[in-house]
Design an enzyme around this catalytic site. Structure first.
Site, PDB file in Angstrom:
ATOM      1  N   THR A 185       0.869  -1.180   0.000  1.00 18.12           N
ATOM      2  CA  THR A 185       0.000   0.000   0.000  1.00 18.12           C
ATOM      3  C   THR A 185       0.903   1.226   0.000  1.00 18.12           C
ATOM      4  O   THR A 185       2.008   1.183   0.555  1.00 18.12           O
ATOM      5  CB  THR A 185      -0.860   0.052   1.278  1.00 18.12           C
ATOM      6  OG1 THR A 185       0.025   0.086   2.395  1.00 18.12           O
ATOM      7  CG2 THR A 185      -1.756  -1.144   1.392  1.00 18.12           C
ATOM      8  N   GLU A 330      -5.698  -3.977   0.131  1.00 18.80           N
ATOM      9  CA  GLU A 330      -5.883  -5.101   1.058  1.00 18.80           C
ATOM     10  C   GLU A 330      -7.043  -6.007   0.656  1.00 18.80           C
ATOM     11  O   GLU A 330      -7.283  -7.035   1.259  1.00 18.80           O
ATOM     12  CB  GLU A 330      -6.152  -4.569   2.483  1.00 18.80           C
ATOM     13  CG  GLU A 330      -4.963  -3.907   3.147  1.00 18.80           C
ATOM     14  CD  GLU A 330      -4.847  -2.422   2.835  1.00 18.80           C
ATOM     15  OE1 GLU A 330      -5.423  -1.972   1.816  1.00 18.80           O
ATOM     16  OE2 GLU A 330      -4.177  -1.699   3.596  1.00 18.80           O
ATOM     17  N   LYS A 439     -14.241  18.032  11.336  1.00 15.42           N
ATOM     18  CA  LYS A 439     -15.112  18.095  12.514  1.00 15.42           C
ATOM     19  C   LYS A 439     -15.395  19.553  12.835  1.00 15.42           C
ATOM     20  O   LYS A 439     -14.515  20.286  13.259  1.00 15.42           O
ATOM     21  CB  LYS A 439     -14.457  17.382  13.697  1.00 15.42           C
ATOM     22  CG  LYS A 439     -14.370  15.895  13.432  1.00 15.42           C
ATOM     23  CD  LYS A 439     -13.499  15.165  14.416  1.00 15.42           C
ATOM     24  CE  LYS A 439     -13.179  13.801  13.846  1.00 15.42           C
ATOM     25  NZ  LYS A 439     -11.827  13.653  13.327  1.00 15.42           N
ATOM     26  N   TRP A 444     -19.875  16.322  11.713  1.00 12.99           N
ATOM     27  CA  TRP A 444     -18.913  15.979  10.678  1.00 12.99           C
ATOM     28  C   TRP A 444     -19.315  16.547   9.317  1.00 12.99           C
ATOM     29  O   TRP A 444     -20.484  16.490   8.940  1.00 12.99           O
ATOM     30  CB  TRP A 444     -18.831  14.446  10.544  1.00 12.99           C
ATOM     31  CG  TRP A 444     -18.078  13.795  11.653  1.00 12.99           C
ATOM     32  CD1 TRP A 444     -17.771  14.350  12.865  1.00 12.99           C
ATOM     33  CD2 TRP A 444     -17.553  12.471  11.667  1.00 12.99           C
ATOM     34  NE1 TRP A 444     -17.086  13.451  13.631  1.00 12.99           N
ATOM     35  CE2 TRP A 444     -16.940  12.290  12.921  1.00 12.99           C
ATOM     36  CE3 TRP A 444     -17.535  11.419  10.756  1.00 12.99           C
ATOM     37  CZ2 TRP A 444     -16.311  11.094  13.275  1.00 12.99           C
ATOM     38  CZ3 TRP A 444     -16.920  10.240  11.110  1.00 12.99           C
ATOM     39  CH2 TRP A 444     -16.307  10.080  12.358  1.00 12.99           C
TER      40      TRP A 444
HETATM   41  P1  AMP Z   1      -5.619   1.824  -2.199  1.00 14.73           P
HETATM   42  O1  AMP Z   1      -5.394   0.685  -1.309  1.00 14.73           O
HETATM   43  O2  AMP Z   1      -4.398   2.648  -2.431  1.00 14.73           O
HETATM   44  O3  AMP Z   1      -6.278   1.402  -3.462  1.00 14.73           O
HETATM   45  O4  AMP Z   1      -6.614   2.810  -1.481  1.00 14.73           O
HETATM   46  C1  AMP Z   1      -7.828   2.380  -0.950  1.00 14.73           C
HETATM   47  C2  AMP Z   1      -8.613   3.567  -0.471  1.00 14.73           C
HETATM   48  O5  AMP Z   1      -8.956   4.408  -1.568  1.00 14.73           O
HETATM   49  C3  AMP Z   1      -9.935   3.213   0.155  1.00 14.73           C
HETATM   50  O6  AMP Z   1      -9.811   2.822   1.506  1.00 14.73           O
HETATM   51  C4  AMP Z   1     -10.716   4.514  -0.013  1.00 14.73           C
HETATM   52  O7  AMP Z   1     -10.391   5.449   0.996  1.00 14.73           O
HETATM   53  C5  AMP Z   1     -10.200   5.036  -1.330  1.00 14.73           C
HETATM   54  N1  AMP Z   1     -11.140   4.671  -2.410  1.00 14.73           N
HETATM   55  C6  AMP Z   1     -11.056   3.653  -3.268  1.00 14.73           C
HETATM   56  N2  AMP Z   1     -12.097   3.664  -4.122  1.00 14.73           N
HETATM   57  C7  AMP Z   1     -12.873   4.714  -3.771  1.00 14.73           C
HETATM   58  C8  AMP Z   1     -14.104   5.263  -4.241  1.00 14.73           C
HETATM   59  N3  AMP Z   1     -14.744   4.748  -5.267  1.00 14.73           N
HETATM   60  N4  AMP Z   1     -14.597   6.355  -3.606  1.00 14.73           N
HETATM   61  C9  AMP Z   1     -13.948   6.909  -2.559  1.00 14.73           C
HETATM   62  N5  AMP Z   1     -12.783   6.451  -2.077  1.00 14.73           N
HETATM   63  C10 AMP Z   1     -12.256   5.364  -2.665  1.00 14.73           C
END
Ligand code: AMP
Length: 541
Positions: A185, A330, A439, A444
């Protein structure tokens, strides 16, 4: 009593075997890193994968060895996926947009023994090579004619490696829970963490991704993953397409609107997948050139929230259906996808768009729930919001070589760090990352919702919202905007536009115009950087 069913392990090698047998003549097309378009079939790829598999085994790769790739979406990268995992190695994809320090950390942490690298990314390896402890060799993804001069003395030419080997006679068979690939990540805080997928999780994820209400993959489809193969295996498309015999189109290193458009048209692409920033480039290209792509039926967009204005533009101006997806590294990454139910479609356009900006319903295999700070489950009423927990057969149970993960310590659920609501129809909607939510006066404000609405303003191309300290309200939102070309929006006009779309007390207290928003290695706006730069911004009286 056990069912009388054969205990045949789910193996990644079986995907390429299957494609060779039943979709052998289906094409895989690549804009190569060297420039020209490369075109061959699954049957051609199969032969090369088996030769590469043999070569890797002669190089000494053993079960569980990590082999890195630092490469764009190409047929060669596709071959690496299958040869490495097929032989029991672990394909460790590296993101070229990471900093040198992060690359060094990740490669050493994973203990990669070889690295496959694209010609134009070789300088990144040269810059860090002296600090890489486990690396035995660097395989450059090109032919001998294009092999660059390098200060490194352990370079291997990819095409020569394949030419010099015959096909591996048989794929090894092992436990389906054996690790197959590894992706770290990006981690805005602390060191990156490794998500380690297995053969079983990859195959189950591929089945799920192919479902009609997910990516709808089939032999009839022509699929272009703009989402990089170095980011969560291009959302699993190289596996799902191979499973179903969909034609694959790889964009190589050129991801600008004009280059993607050219491939979409030439190859008659029906489905493309990527993050919103990529589509912004494409939509701008289409608008500027008054063109469209008749074959393109749908886009899968995810990674960050998709603004309603983008969904509407795709649908109404270009007749392309947007499937808004949410997932995480993940989670392999598929979690939820937003496709409006028939009854919602019948309620008219606005209801439909409202449903599409939600992150959607879970794909079969993924369970979701929201909890409060006391870990109590909250109702799915579309109003209560809490942290999203998930579980399922392609969701990680821990991080690679890292035993103290709080996120994985929740009675078998993974804590996503996303705050959201779930409505009675099952649609999940993200309010924010827990650390991004604003906040204000004990309540929120969703930065995602505000950004989404602001991007509907004609003078706003990109928007990001962060909270800044306020003596009375704790925090107040400010809006940071990249204006549409030639426009200079002001706070009054944007707030007037927002006033019937969000609660009055959500309206941003200030507007900052910028030329660009800082993007992280996977195309997400870097709120941490914005907070560093503008977090102490003095609000107007
Ligand atoms: P990653 O592991 O780098 O792909 O990031 C995952 C994170 O990206 C998630 O926990 C979300 O916070 C954000 N994310 C992924 N898809 C979306 C979506 N369609 N809308 C909003 N946030 C998203």
């Amino acid at each position: 009593m056990r069912g009388l069913i054969m205990d045949k392990p789910l193996m990644i090698s079986s995907l390429i075997e299957h494609a060779n047998r039943v979709s052998g003549d289906r094409e895989i097309v690549t804009r190569s890193v060297e420039g020209p378009i490369h075109r061959y079939t699954y049957a051609d790829a199969y032969v090369r994968v088996r030769k590469l598999a043999n070569a890797l085994s002669e190089l000494g790769m053993k079960l569980g060895d990590r082999i890195a790739t630092l490469a764009w979406n190409t047929n060669r990268h596709f071959e690496c996926y299958y040869a490495v995992s097929g032989m029991g190695g672990i394909t460790h994809t590296l993101n070229p947009r990471l900093s040198p320090e992060q690359l060094i950390y990740i490669i050493n942490h994973a203990e990669d023994s070889y690295i496959f690298v694209d010609v134009n990314l070789l300088p990144l390896v040269e810059a860090v090579s002296s600090k890489l402890r486990s690396l035995k060799g660097i395989i450059v993804l090109t032919d001998e004619n294009n092999l660059p001069e390098s200060k490194l003395d352990n370079l291997i030419c990819y095409e020569k490696l394949i030419d010099d080997h015959s096909m591996v006679s048989d794929w090894p068979e092992f436990d389906e829970n054996t690790a197959s690939s590894l992706c770290y990540t990006s981690g805005t805080t602390g060191n990156p963490k490794g998500a380690l997928y297995s053969h079983r999780s990859t195959i189950l994820h591929a089945y799920a991704s192919a479902l009609p209400d997910v990516m709808n993959l089939s032999e009839k489809e022509v699929v272009l993953p703009v989402v990089p193969m170095f980011h969560v295996n291009a959302w699993g498309i190289p596996y799902g397409a191979t499973m179903t015999g969909a034609k694959l189109v790889f964009p190589g290193p050129k991801l600008d609107g004009a280059s993607v458009h050219e491939l979409l048209v030439e190859e008659e692409v029906t489905m493309a997948a990527g993050v919103p920033t990529v589509w912004l480039g494409l939509l701008n290209h289409w608008k500027a050139n008054k063109t469209k792509v008749p074959s393109l039926k749908r886009t899968i967009i995810g990674g960050t929230a998709v603004p309603q204005s983008m969904i509407e533009t795709f649908q109404e101006k270009f007749n392309v259906d947007v499937r808004h997806a949410w997932g995480m590294t993940e989670m392999s990454p598929l979690g939820t996808i937003s496709i409006p139910k028939e009854k919602i479609v019948k309620e008219g356009k606005q209801k439909r768009y409202r449903s599409q900006i939600k992150q959607g319903r879970p794909v079969f295999g993924v369970e979701i729930k929201i909890v409060n700070d006391q870990n109590e489950t909250l109702p799915n009423d579309g109003k209560a919001f809490g942290e999203l927990l998930v579980r399922g057969p392609w969701i990680t149970s821990g991080y690679f070589k890292n035993d103290d993960s709080d996120s994985h310590n929740n009675d078998g659920w993974f804590a996503t760090g996303d705050v959201c609501t779930i409505d009675p129809e099952g649609y999940m909607e993200i309010t924010d990352r827990a650390k991004d939510v604003i906040k204000s006066g004990g309540e929120w404000i969703s930065s995602i919702d505000l950004e989404n609405q602001a991007m509907g303003h004609p003078d706003v191309m990109l928007a990001a919202v962060i909270g800044v300290p306020h003596p009375k309200w704790d925090e107040r939102p400010i809006l940071i905007v990249v204006p549409t070309e030639g426009k200079t929006p002001n706070l009054e006009s944007i707030n007037e536009f927002l006033s019937d779309k969000v609660a009055k007390w959500w309206l941003p207290d200030d507007l900052i115009l910028v030329e660009d928003l800082p993007l992280g290695p996977t195309g997400k706006v870097l709120k941490t950087k914005l907070r560093k730069e503008f977090g102490k911004h003095a609000l107007p009286e």
